[in-house]
Design a protein around this motif. Structure first.
Motif, PDB file in Angstrom:
ATOM      1  N   TYR A 113      45.877  34.132  33.469  1.00 18.33           N
ATOM      2  CA  TYR A 113      45.884  35.382  32.700  1.00 18.33           C
ATOM      3  C   TYR A 113      45.605  35.166  31.215  1.00 18.33           C
ATOM      4  CZ  TYR A 113      47.539  37.559  36.910  1.00 18.33           C
ATOM      5  OH  TYR A 113      47.621  38.008  38.195  1.00 18.33           O
TER       6      TYR A 113
ATOM      7  N   LEU B 220      47.720  36.352  42.366  1.00 16.47           N
ATOM      8  CA  LEU B 220      47.098  36.257  41.036  1.00 16.47           C
ATOM      9  C   LEU B 220      45.909  37.215  40.930  1.00 16.47           C
ATOM     10  CD1 LEU B 220      47.274  32.380  40.579  1.00 16.47           C
ATOM     11  CD2 LEU B 220      48.650  34.085  39.399  1.00 16.47           C
ATOM     12  N   VAL B 221      45.103  37.325  42.018  1.00 15.53           N
ATOM     13  CA  VAL B 221      43.930  38.206  41.990  1.00 15.53           C
ATOM     14  C   VAL B 221      44.357  39.676  41.954  1.00 15.53           C
ATOM     15  CG1 VAL B 221      41.978  38.996  43.365  1.00 15.53           C
ATOM     16  CG2 VAL B 221      42.352  36.570  43.027  1.00 15.53           C
TER      17      VAL B 221
ATOM     18  N   VAL C 232      43.708  44.818  34.141  1.00 17.35           N
ATOM     19  CA  VAL C 232      42.550  45.370  33.425  1.00 17.35           C
ATOM     20  C   VAL C 232      42.469  46.891  33.595  1.00 17.35           C
ATOM     21  CG1 VAL C 232      41.138  43.300  33.501  1.00 17.35           C
ATOM     22  CG2 VAL C 232      41.080  44.892  35.422  1.00 17.35           C
ATOM     23  N   LYS C 233      41.875  47.545  32.596  1.00 18.70           N
ATOM     24  CA  LYS C 233      41.668  48.996  32.697  1.00 18.70           C
ATOM     25  C   LYS C 233      40.504  49.288  33.623  1.00 18.70           C
ATOM     26  CE  LYS C 233      43.485  50.316  28.175  1.00 18.70           C
ATOM     27  NZ  LYS C 233      43.345  49.033  27.408  1.00 18.70           N
TER      28      LYS C 233
ATOM     29  N   GLY D 207      47.137  40.730  40.745  1.00 17.79           N
ATOM     30  CA  GLY D 207      47.674  40.910  39.393  1.00 17.79           C
ATOM     31  C   GLY D 207      46.575  41.172  38.375  1.00 17.79           C
ATOM     32  N   ARG D 208      45.427  40.474  38.519  1.00 12.23           N
ATOM     33  CA  ARG D 208      44.308  40.684  37.601  1.00 12.23           C
ATOM     34  C   ARG D 208      43.777  42.118  37.701  1.00 12.23           C
ATOM     35  NH1 ARG D 208      40.164  35.552  37.287  1.00 12.23           N
ATOM     36  NH2 ARG D 208      41.335  34.423  35.706  1.00 12.23           N
TER      37      ARG D 208
ATOM     38  N   ARG E 207      42.115  43.991  28.047  1.00 13.02           N
ATOM     39  CA  ARG E 207      41.086  45.024  28.091  1.00 13.02           C
ATOM     40  C   ARG E 207      41.374  45.993  29.211  1.00 13.02           C
ATOM     41  NH1 ARG E 207      37.287  42.975  31.853  1.00 13.02           N
ATOM     42  NH2 ARG E 207      37.998  40.944  32.523  1.00 13.02           N
TER      43      ARG E 207
ATOM     44  N   TYR F 208      43.460  37.759  29.759  1.00 11.41           N
ATOM     45  CA  TYR F 208      43.868  39.116  30.167  1.00 11.41           C
ATOM     46  C   TYR F 208      44.995  39.637  29.290  1.00 11.41           C
ATOM     47  CZ  TYR F 208      40.920  38.704  34.237  1.00 11.41           C
ATOM     48  OH  TYR F 208      39.851  38.576  35.051  1.00 11.41           O
TER      49      TYR F 208
ATOM     50  N   LYS G 197      33.844  40.113  36.745  1.00 12.70           N
ATOM     51  CA  LYS G 197      34.645  38.898  36.648  1.00 12.70           C
ATOM     52  C   LYS G 197      35.804  38.937  37.652  1.00 12.70           C
ATOM     53  CE  LYS G 197      37.420  36.403  33.355  1.00 12.70           C
ATOM     54  NZ  LYS G 197      38.104  36.519  32.073  1.00 12.70           N
ATOM     55  N   GLU G 198      36.460  40.116  37.727  1.00 12.11           N
ATOM     56  CA  GLU G 198      37.581  40.263  38.665  1.00 12.11           C
ATOM     57  C   GLU G 198      37.071  40.211  40.107  1.00 12.11           C
ATOM     58  OE1 GLU G 198      38.622  40.848  34.977  1.00 12.11           O
ATOM     59  OE2 GLU G 198      37.364  42.420  35.824  1.00 12.11           O
TER      60      GLU G 198
END
Lengths: 138, 189
Positions: free
Chosen positions: A129, B145-146, B153-154, B148-149, A138, A132, B159-160
Protein backbone atom coordinates in the motif's frame (compact mmCIF):
# COMPACT_ATOMS: atom_id res chain seq x y z
CA UNK A 1 3.79 -11.12 -36.97
CA UNK A 2 3.84 -13.04 -40.26
CA UNK A 3 7.65 -13.28 -40.02
CA UNK A 4 7.37 -14.72 -36.48
CA UNK A 5 4.90 -17.39 -37.65
CA UNK A 6 7.19 -18.34 -40.57
CA UNK A 7 10.20 -18.55 -38.21
CA UNK A 8 8.33 -21.01 -35.99
CA UNK A 9 7.26 -23.08 -39.04
CA UNK A 10 10.95 -23.23 -40.04
CA UNK A 11 11.81 -24.42 -36.50
CA UNK A 12 9.02 -27.04 -36.70
CA UNK A 13 10.41 -28.47 -39.94
CA UNK A 14 13.93 -28.40 -38.49
CA UNK A 15 12.88 -30.31 -35.34
CA UNK A 16 10.84 -32.83 -37.37
CA UNK A 17 13.89 -33.47 -39.58
CA UNK A 18 16.18 -33.70 -36.49
CA UNK A 19 13.82 -36.19 -34.80
CA UNK A 20 13.74 -38.43 -37.90
CA UNK A 21 17.52 -38.18 -38.32
CA UNK A 22 18.12 -38.89 -34.61
CA UNK A 23 15.91 -42.00 -34.66
CA UNK A 24 17.47 -43.41 -37.85
CA UNK A 25 20.98 -42.62 -36.62
CA UNK A 26 20.47 -44.29 -33.21
CA UNK A 27 18.87 -47.29 -34.99
CA UNK A 28 21.97 -47.67 -37.19
CA UNK A 29 24.49 -46.97 -34.41
CA UNK A 30 22.95 -48.85 -31.42
CA UNK A 31 20.49 -51.13 -33.21
CA UNK A 32 17.52 -49.62 -31.30
CA UNK A 33 15.73 -46.29 -31.02
CA UNK A 34 16.88 -44.06 -28.16
CA UNK A 35 13.50 -42.87 -26.82
CA UNK A 36 14.42 -40.03 -24.44
CA UNK A 37 15.98 -37.82 -27.12
CA UNK A 38 13.50 -38.93 -29.78
CA UNK A 39 10.47 -38.01 -27.67
CA UNK A 40 12.13 -34.71 -26.69
CA UNK A 41 12.73 -33.77 -30.34
CA UNK A 42 9.21 -34.84 -31.40
CA UNK A 43 7.68 -32.76 -28.60
CA UNK A 44 9.85 -29.79 -29.71
CA UNK A 45 8.33 -30.25 -33.19
CA UNK A 46 4.80 -30.16 -31.73
CA UNK A 47 5.66 -27.10 -29.61
CA UNK A 48 7.03 -25.24 -32.62
CA UNK A 49 3.90 -26.12 -34.62
CA UNK A 50 1.66 -24.91 -31.76
CA UNK A 51 3.38 -21.51 -31.62
CA UNK A 52 3.49 -21.14 -35.42
CA UNK A 53 -0.22 -22.03 -35.72
CA UNK A 54 -1.18 -19.69 -32.85
CA UNK A 55 0.81 -16.76 -34.29
CA UNK A 56 -0.61 -17.43 -37.76
CA UNK A 57 -4.19 -17.47 -36.40
CA UNK A 58 -3.57 -14.29 -34.36
CA UNK A 59 -2.18 -12.56 -37.43
CA UNK A 60 -5.15 -13.68 -39.55
CA UNK A 61 -7.73 -12.43 -37.02
CA UNK A 62 -6.00 -9.14 -36.08
CA UNK A 63 -4.08 -8.40 -39.25
CA UNK A 64 -1.89 -6.18 -37.08
CA UNK A 65 1.71 -5.49 -38.11
CA UNK A 66 4.27 -5.48 -35.30
CA UNK A 67 6.87 -2.67 -35.24
CA UNK A 68 9.58 -5.26 -35.98
CA UNK A 69 7.78 -6.17 -39.25
CA UNK A 70 8.14 -2.59 -40.55
CA UNK A 71 11.28 -1.36 -42.26
CA UNK A 72 10.69 2.13 -40.82
CA UNK A 73 9.95 0.81 -37.30
CA UNK A 74 11.78 2.33 -34.29
CA UNK A 75 12.84 0.61 -31.06
CA UNK A 76 10.41 2.63 -28.93
CA UNK A 77 7.47 1.74 -31.22
CA UNK A 78 7.67 -1.71 -29.65
CA UNK A 79 7.99 -0.38 -26.09
CA UNK A 80 5.19 -2.04 -24.14
CA UNK A 81 3.34 -0.82 -21.08
CA UNK A 82 5.51 -2.25 -18.30
CA UNK A 83 3.37 -1.25 -15.33
CA UNK A 84 4.23 0.63 -12.19
CA UNK A 85 7.68 0.31 -10.63
CA UNK A 86 8.71 2.15 -7.50
CA UNK A 87 11.75 4.45 -7.98
CA UNK A 88 12.97 3.61 -4.47
CA UNK A 89 11.50 2.07 -1.33
CA UNK A 90 12.60 0.97 2.14
CA UNK A 91 9.88 -1.66 2.40
CA UNK A 92 11.67 -4.51 0.53
CA UNK A 93 14.66 -4.08 2.90
CA UNK A 94 12.33 -4.25 5.92
CA UNK A 95 10.51 -7.24 4.36
CA UNK A 96 13.86 -9.01 3.94
CA UNK A 97 14.66 -8.28 7.60
CA UNK A 98 11.27 -9.76 8.58
CA UNK A 99 11.93 -12.95 6.58
CA UNK A 100 15.43 -13.15 8.14
CA UNK A 101 13.87 -12.90 11.64
CA UNK A 102 11.50 -15.80 10.83
CA UNK A 103 14.46 -17.90 9.58
CA UNK A 104 16.50 -16.96 12.66
CA UNK A 105 13.58 -18.07 14.82
CA UNK A 106 13.45 -21.48 13.11
CA UNK A 107 17.19 -21.92 13.68
CA UNK A 108 17.63 -20.45 17.19
CA UNK A 109 14.40 -20.27 19.16
CA UNK A 110 10.84 -20.47 17.88
CA UNK A 111 9.62 -17.49 19.98
CA UNK A 112 11.56 -15.15 17.61
CA UNK A 113 9.31 -16.40 14.75
CA UNK A 114 6.23 -14.78 16.31
CA UNK A 115 7.97 -11.39 16.35
CA UNK A 116 9.24 -12.08 12.81
CA UNK A 117 5.79 -13.01 11.45
CA UNK A 118 4.14 -9.92 12.96
CA UNK A 119 6.93 -7.71 11.58
CA UNK A 120 6.69 -9.38 8.13
CA UNK A 121 2.91 -8.81 7.95
CA UNK A 122 3.38 -5.11 8.78
CA UNK A 123 6.09 -4.81 6.07
CA UNK A 124 4.00 -6.71 3.50
CA UNK A 125 1.01 -4.41 4.00
CA UNK A 126 3.32 -1.36 4.06
CA UNK A 127 4.93 -2.38 0.76
CA UNK A 128 1.67 -3.28 -1.00
CA UNK A 129 0.00 0.00 0.00
CA UNK A 130 3.03 2.31 -0.25
CA UNK A 131 1.57 4.06 -3.32
CA UNK A 132 -1.98 4.08 -1.95
CA UNK A 133 -1.48 6.27 1.12
CA UNK A 134 -0.19 9.69 2.12
CA UNK A 135 0.94 11.79 -0.87
CA UNK A 136 0.03 8.99 -3.28
CA UNK A 137 -3.55 8.44 -2.08
CA UNK A 138 -5.98 8.76 -4.97
CA UNK B 1 4.27 -7.50 -14.58
CA UNK B 2 2.30 -10.44 -16.00
CA UNK B 3 5.49 -11.78 -17.64
CA UNK B 4 7.40 -11.49 -14.35
CA UNK B 5 4.65 -13.40 -12.56
CA UNK B 6 4.75 -16.18 -15.16
CA UNK B 7 8.57 -16.45 -14.80
CA UNK B 8 8.20 -16.70 -11.03
CA UNK B 9 5.45 -19.34 -11.43
CA UNK B 10 7.92 -21.23 -13.63
CA UNK B 11 10.29 -21.41 -10.65
CA UNK B 12 7.36 -22.53 -8.48
CA UNK B 13 6.70 -25.37 -10.94
CA UNK B 14 10.32 -26.48 -10.38
CA UNK B 15 9.78 -26.35 -6.61
CA UNK B 16 6.69 -28.57 -6.75
CA UNK B 17 8.41 -30.87 -9.28
CA UNK B 18 11.01 -31.48 -6.54
CA UNK B 19 8.26 -32.34 -4.04
CA UNK B 20 6.61 -34.72 -6.54
CA UNK B 21 10.04 -36.33 -7.06
CA UNK B 22 10.36 -36.86 -3.28
CA UNK B 23 6.93 -38.51 -3.24
CA UNK B 24 7.60 -40.81 -6.21
CA UNK B 25 11.08 -41.80 -4.96
CA UNK B 26 9.84 -42.75 -1.48
CA UNK B 27 6.86 -44.56 -3.00
CA UNK B 28 9.06 -46.64 -5.32
CA UNK B 29 11.39 -47.62 -2.45
CA UNK B 30 8.63 -48.74 -0.03
CA UNK B 31 5.54 -50.00 -1.93
CA UNK B 32 4.34 -52.12 1.04
CA UNK B 33 4.20 -49.03 3.27
CA UNK B 34 2.10 -47.21 0.66
CA UNK B 35 -0.30 -50.16 0.40
CA UNK B 36 -1.01 -50.06 4.14
CA UNK B 37 -0.93 -46.31 4.81
CA UNK B 38 -3.07 -45.12 1.87
CA UNK B 39 -6.04 -47.08 3.30
CA UNK B 40 -6.37 -44.31 5.90
CA UNK B 41 -7.11 -41.71 3.20
CA UNK B 42 -10.70 -40.50 2.95
CA UNK B 43 -11.01 -40.15 -0.83
CA UNK B 44 -14.66 -38.86 -1.07
CA UNK B 45 -13.84 -36.18 1.52
CA UNK B 46 -10.73 -35.10 -0.42
CA UNK B 47 -12.75 -35.12 -3.66
CA UNK B 48 -15.29 -32.67 -2.20
CA UNK B 49 -12.42 -30.48 -0.98
CA UNK B 50 -10.85 -30.64 -4.46
CA UNK B 51 -14.13 -29.59 -6.09
CA UNK B 52 -14.30 -26.61 -3.69
CA UNK B 53 -10.81 -25.50 -4.76
CA UNK B 54 -11.50 -26.03 -8.47
CA UNK B 55 -14.74 -24.02 -8.26
CA UNK B 56 -12.79 -21.22 -6.55
CA UNK B 57 -10.65 -20.97 -9.70
CA UNK B 58 -13.82 -20.27 -11.71
CA UNK B 59 -15.09 -17.60 -9.29
CA UNK B 60 -11.58 -16.09 -9.37
CA UNK B 61 -11.72 -15.90 -13.17
CA UNK B 62 -15.10 -14.13 -13.05
CA UNK B 63 -13.42 -11.66 -10.66
CA UNK B 64 -10.73 -11.11 -13.31
CA UNK B 65 -13.39 -10.46 -15.98
CA UNK B 66 -14.91 -7.83 -13.65
CA UNK B 67 -11.45 -6.31 -13.02
CA UNK B 68 -10.78 -6.18 -16.78
CA UNK B 69 -13.92 -4.08 -17.29
CA UNK B 70 -12.56 -1.98 -14.37
CA UNK B 71 -15.57 -2.78 -12.20
CA UNK B 72 -14.54 -3.01 -8.54
CA UNK B 73 -17.98 -3.24 -6.89
CA UNK B 74 -21.33 -4.79 -7.82
CA UNK B 75 -24.10 -2.79 -9.47
CA UNK B 76 -26.83 -5.23 -8.35
CA UNK B 77 -27.39 -8.50 -6.52
CA UNK B 78 -27.18 -10.74 -9.61
CA UNK B 79 -23.81 -12.50 -10.16
CA UNK B 80 -23.66 -11.03 -13.67
CA UNK B 81 -23.57 -7.58 -12.03
CA UNK B 82 -20.90 -8.46 -9.46
CA UNK B 83 -17.61 -6.60 -9.34
CA UNK B 84 -14.12 -7.87 -8.59
CA UNK B 85 -14.53 -7.42 -4.83
CA UNK B 86 -17.62 -9.68 -4.64
CA UNK B 87 -16.08 -12.42 -6.79
CA UNK B 88 -12.73 -12.34 -4.96
CA UNK B 89 -14.49 -12.42 -1.57
CA UNK B 90 -16.35 -15.55 -2.69
CA UNK B 91 -13.06 -17.03 -3.93
CA UNK B 92 -11.46 -16.23 -0.59
CA UNK B 93 -14.31 -18.04 1.20
CA UNK B 94 -13.93 -21.16 -0.99
CA UNK B 95 -10.13 -21.13 -0.52
CA UNK B 96 -10.57 -20.78 3.25
CA UNK B 97 -12.98 -23.76 3.26
CA UNK B 98 -10.30 -25.77 1.41
CA UNK B 99 -7.55 -24.92 3.94
CA UNK B 100 -9.89 -25.61 6.87
CA UNK B 101 -10.81 -28.94 5.25
CA UNK B 102 -7.10 -29.76 4.92
CA UNK B 103 -6.54 -28.95 8.61
CA UNK B 104 -9.43 -31.25 9.60
CA UNK B 105 -8.04 -34.01 7.40
CA UNK B 106 -4.59 -33.61 9.00
CA UNK B 107 -6.17 -33.85 12.47
CA UNK B 108 -7.96 -37.08 11.48
CA UNK B 109 -4.79 -38.62 10.01
CA UNK B 110 -2.72 -37.66 13.07
CA UNK B 111 -5.33 -39.36 15.28
CA UNK B 112 -4.73 -42.46 13.10
CA UNK B 113 -0.97 -42.15 13.86
CA UNK B 114 0.16 -40.83 10.47
CA UNK B 115 2.42 -37.88 11.27
CA UNK B 116 5.29 -35.98 9.62
CA UNK B 117 7.89 -38.13 11.41
CA UNK B 118 5.99 -41.45 11.68
CA UNK B 119 6.98 -43.09 8.38
CA UNK B 120 8.29 -42.18 4.93
CA UNK B 121 4.66 -42.06 3.78
CA UNK B 122 3.78 -39.49 6.45
CA UNK B 123 6.77 -37.33 5.48
CA UNK B 124 5.90 -37.46 1.77
CA UNK B 125 2.19 -36.79 2.38
CA UNK B 126 2.63 -33.84 4.75
CA UNK B 127 5.53 -32.28 2.79
CA UNK B 128 3.64 -32.23 -0.53
CA UNK B 129 0.17 -31.29 0.74
CA UNK B 130 1.61 -29.04 3.49
CA UNK B 131 3.65 -26.90 1.10
CA UNK B 132 0.60 -26.70 -1.16
CA UNK B 133 -1.60 -25.59 1.76
CA UNK B 134 1.00 -22.91 2.63
CA UNK B 135 0.78 -21.66 -0.97
CA UNK B 136 -3.03 -21.55 -0.79
CA UNK B 137 -2.76 -19.56 2.45
CA UNK B 138 -0.36 -17.14 0.74
CA UNK B 139 -2.90 -16.78 -2.08
CA UNK B 140 -5.63 -15.98 0.45
CA UNK B 141 -3.44 -13.17 1.88
CA UNK B 142 -2.85 -11.90 -1.67
CA UNK B 143 -6.63 -11.81 -2.28
CA UNK B 144 -7.08 -9.70 0.87
CA UNK B 145 -4.38 -7.25 -0.30
CA UNK B 146 -5.98 -6.93 -3.78
CA UNK B 147 -9.47 -6.45 -2.32
CA UNK B 148 -7.98 -3.85 0.03
CA UNK B 149 -6.49 -1.98 -2.94
CA UNK B 150 -9.94 -1.80 -4.57
CA UNK B 151 -11.22 -0.10 -1.41
CA UNK B 152 -8.16 2.18 -1.13
CA UNK B 153 -8.70 3.96 -4.47
CA UNK B 154 -11.51 6.25 -5.61
CA UNK B 155 -11.34 4.96 -9.18
CA UNK B 156 -10.37 1.37 -9.92
CA UNK B 157 -7.76 1.60 -12.68
CA UNK B 158 -5.47 -0.56 -14.81
CA UNK B 159 -2.86 -0.85 -12.06
CA UNK B 160 -5.40 -2.39 -9.67
CA UNK B 161 -6.75 -4.62 -12.45
CA UNK B 162 -3.21 -5.87 -13.20
CA UNK B 163 -2.64 -6.88 -9.57
CA UNK B 164 -5.98 -8.75 -9.66
CA UNK B 165 -4.94 -10.54 -12.88
CA UNK B 166 -1.52 -11.65 -11.57
CA UNK B 167 -3.05 -12.92 -8.30
CA UNK B 168 -5.48 -14.95 -10.44
CA UNK B 169 -2.49 -16.45 -12.35
CA UNK B 170 -1.05 -17.56 -9.03
CA UNK B 171 -4.40 -18.95 -7.86
CA UNK B 172 -4.90 -20.98 -11.05
CA UNK B 173 -1.35 -22.32 -10.68
CA UNK B 174 -2.00 -23.44 -7.09
CA UNK B 175 -5.27 -25.04 -8.25
CA UNK B 176 -3.55 -27.00 -11.05
CA UNK B 177 -0.84 -28.20 -8.63
CA UNK B 178 -3.59 -29.47 -6.31
CA UNK B 179 -5.27 -31.38 -9.17
CA UNK B 180 -1.87 -33.05 -9.78
CA UNK B 181 -1.43 -33.82 -6.07
CA UNK B 182 -4.99 -35.15 -5.78
CA UNK B 183 -4.50 -37.50 -8.74
CA UNK B 184 -1.14 -38.74 -7.44
CA UNK B 185 -1.97 -39.06 -3.73
CA UNK B 186 -5.68 -39.98 -3.67
CA UNK B 187 -6.42 -41.58 -7.06
CA UNK B 188 -3.21 -43.48 -7.88
CA UNK B 189 -2.42 -44.13 -4.18
Amino acid sequence: MRANAILFWVLTVFFAFSAALYMVWSLIYYGKIEWVGSVGLMLSTVLGAFLAFYLGRSHASQGGELPEDRLDGNIDDGDPELGHFSPWSWWPVMLGAGAALVMLGIAVGFWICFIGIAFTIICLVGWTYEYYRGYFAR
Amino acid sequence: MAVGTIVWLGSEVMFFAGLFAIYFTLRSTSPALWASETQHLNVPYALVNTLVLVSSSFTCQFGVFAAERLQARSTGWKPSQWGMVEWFTLTYGLGAIFVAGQATEYATLVSEHITLNSTAYGSAFYLTTGFHALHVTGGLIAFLLVIGRAFAVKTFGHKEATSAVVVSYYWHFVDVVWIGLFLVIYVLK
